[in-house]
Design an enzyme around this catalytic site. Structure first.
Site, PDB file in Angstrom:
ATOM      1  N   ASP A  39      -2.427 -12.484  -1.457  1.00 22.69           N
ATOM      2  CA  ASP A  39      -2.993 -11.363  -1.846  1.00 22.69           C
ATOM      3  C   ASP A  39      -3.419 -10.595  -0.693  1.00 22.69           C
ATOM      4  OD1 ASP A  39      -4.310  -9.532  -3.485  1.00 22.69           O
ATOM      5  OD2 ASP A  39      -6.286 -10.604  -3.563  1.00 22.69           O
ATOM      6  N   HIS A  43      -7.226  -3.030   4.500  1.00 20.98           N
ATOM      7  CA  HIS A  43      -7.577  -1.492   4.315  1.00 20.98           C
ATOM      8  C   HIS A  43      -8.109  -1.149   5.756  1.00 20.98           C
ATOM      9  CE1 HIS A  43      -8.791  -1.786   0.085  1.00 20.98           C
ATOM     10  NE2 HIS A  43      -9.226  -3.156   0.276  1.00 20.98           N
ATOM     11  N   ARG A  88       0.842  -1.306   0.256  1.00 20.14           N
ATOM     12  CA  ARG A  88      -0.051   0.105   0.088  1.00 20.14           C
ATOM     13  C   ARG A  88       0.976   1.339   0.235  1.00 20.14           C
ATOM     14  NH1 ARG A  88      -4.718  -2.057  -1.775  1.00 20.14           N
ATOM     15  NH2 ARG A  88      -5.997  -2.994  -0.329  1.00 20.14           N
ATOM     16  N   GLU A 116       2.705  -6.960 -14.250  1.00 22.30           N
ATOM     17  CA  GLU A 116       1.358  -7.324 -13.834  1.00 22.30           C
ATOM     18  C   GLU A 116       0.566  -7.046 -14.956  1.00 22.30           C
ATOM     19  OE1 GLU A 116       0.620  -9.688 -11.536  1.00 22.30           O
ATOM     20  OE2 GLU A 116       2.936  -9.871 -11.318  1.00 22.30           O
TER      21      GLU A 116
END
Length: 444
Positions: free
Chosen positions: A305, A309, A64, A145
């Site tokens: 993955d 949040h 992040r 990616e």
């Protein structure tokens, strides 16, 4: 004389288990010596009765940073990794901004310096503008990616033609292209037909058909372009069947995640937003098929993955289930969830090492230094005590997400020590010493 000698343990590599003592010097495994053989070392660690595993390599994580540090950052995410036995994190490029240019990749490397508790490899994104690729290659990212659905238009490769053309840009490059399988036409069509915003609508918009078609297109395009690809997390019976039938067409590997091996769409009723991610969770039948594929050796890599949040974001009210920010934490729980599969008899410890250490290291260009316990490799090591159980708990999670969907689960082993390049970084659930991680790049 070794810097450190770890005595008495049972070594677990992807090809099996063996007894041996590990001599460490200058951050590397200098030698694996016969049990009890005379050897001198500055520090001797007794691992009698314990398993010694290579550090895990998580091939799919979102730390992040930059731009989204209220969710996670390099420090907090790699802290979670260190506590969970993940000594190398491969960081996805979907931050703010997305890592689409060489300057952005260089900036991420600089931001991470001195702040990461484990080693980190960075991934770059393929944008519709293919011109940045040559300069990105100069930085040797561990992968590029490519996304086929559910992303901003500038990064969307929605057709077979666009996928094939993008892969051609890597024709002479020694690299790996990760492809997230999906089908934008199904997503658009489903959304147009049903705007109710329910969980069922979310499931219908990203069905197994979309996953299977995404896998097929990726493999056909890779075969045509002679590209080396990695298919991101699959989780449906139709996807597994498509992969099984077509995987020999190209130089390809595939991954899934722990959550897809344990949870079903029915669990949304209990955990709701905390489990919401893409691809969506599937039926019990799909989970059974995925677990069977894992047991049969059809799944090359298990990654997390990890996509945390802020708690307030998950707790907020949204017009539709699909609008809930997608993703959940996973770095700290990769090892215990894989050990749960060992406890279930689905896999053995060497399988865990194969899917979570050796294969991701080799596939993402780190295979000459990571992923196994052998002379010349980085001394990234885990000591696992099989005589002590451990319980996953929300209260112990250090990710900024502040929770784990596996809260309360118990496994029949405990991670007691983690070493990164020969230095102890975790002991009994706590960090030891300052951040010592490095940015690692793809080997040519």
């Amino acid at each position: 004389m070794f810097d450190t000698l770890i005595r008495g343990g049972t070594l677990v590599n992807a090809d099996g288990v063996s007894r041996g003592d590990i001599g460490i010097a200058a951050g590397k495994v200098a030698a694996v010596v016969a049990p009890g053989e005379a050897a001198e070392a500055g520090t001797v660690i007794d691992a009698s009765g314990c398993f010694l595993l290579p550090g895990l390599v998580d091939a799919h994580a979102h730390l992040r940073e930059p731009g989204l540090t209220h969710k996670e950052d390099f420090s907090s995410g790699t802290h979670a990794a260190a506590l969970g036995g993940v000594t190398t994190v491969l960081d996805m490029p979907t931050d703010e901004p997305w890592t689409a240019a060489s300057e952005q990749l260089a900036d991420k490397m600089a931001i991470a310096e001195g702040r990461i508790h484990v080693d980190v490899g960075l991934q770059a994104v393929v944008s519709r503008d293919l011109s940045p690729i040559p300069r990105l290659l100069d930085h040797a990212p561990v992968s590029f990616e490519l996304f086929t659905a559910d992303v901003p238009d500038g990064f969307l490769f929605a057709t077979l033609d666009s996928i094939a053309e993008a892969l051609k840009a890597f024709a002479s490059a020694d690299t790996l292209i990760g492809i997230s399988p999906g089908d934008q036409s199904i997503l658009a069509g489903s959304t147009a037909r049903d705007r109710s915003g329910s969980i069922a609508t979310f499931l219908d918009s990203r069905p197994p058909l979309a996953e299977a078609n995404g896998i097929a297109r990726a493999l056909v395009a890779a075969a045509s372009a002679e590209a080396k690809i990695h298919v991101r997390q699959i989780n449906s019976e139709l996807g597994v069947e498509t992969w099984s039938r077509l995987r020999g067409m190209a130089d390809a590997s595939v991954e899934t995640t722990p959550q897809n091996l344990f949870f079903t769409a029915q669990d949304y009723e209990l955990q709701g937003a905390n489990l919401k991610a893409s691809p969506p969770l599937r039926s019990p039948h799909d989970v059974d098929a995925l677990r069977a594929a894992l047991s049969a050796g059809l799944i090359d890599i298990v990654a997390t993955d990890h996509a945390p949040h802020a708690p307030v974001e998950k707790a907020a009210s949204y017009p539709a289930f699909a609008d809930i920010p997608g993703g959940m934490p996973g770095l700290q729980t990769l090892l215990p969830t894989m050990l749960r599969l060992v406890d279930d008899g689905l896999i053995a410890l060497p399988d865990l090492v194969r899917m979570c250490s050796r294969n991701p290291a080799e596939r993402f260009g780190l295979g000459r230094r990571k992923g196994r316990i052998a002379a010349g490799y980085d001394a990234d090591l885990l000591i696992l005590d099989p005589h002590r159980s451990s319980t996953i708990a929300n209260a112990d999670q250090v990710s900024r997400a502040g929770y784990t969907p596996f809260d309360g689960w118990t496994v029949k082993a405990r991670l007691t020590n983690v070493f990164l390049r020969g230095r102890e970084i975790m002991r009994d659930g706590r960090l030891v010493g300052p951040a010592q991680g490095k940015i690692v790049t793809r080997e040519s």
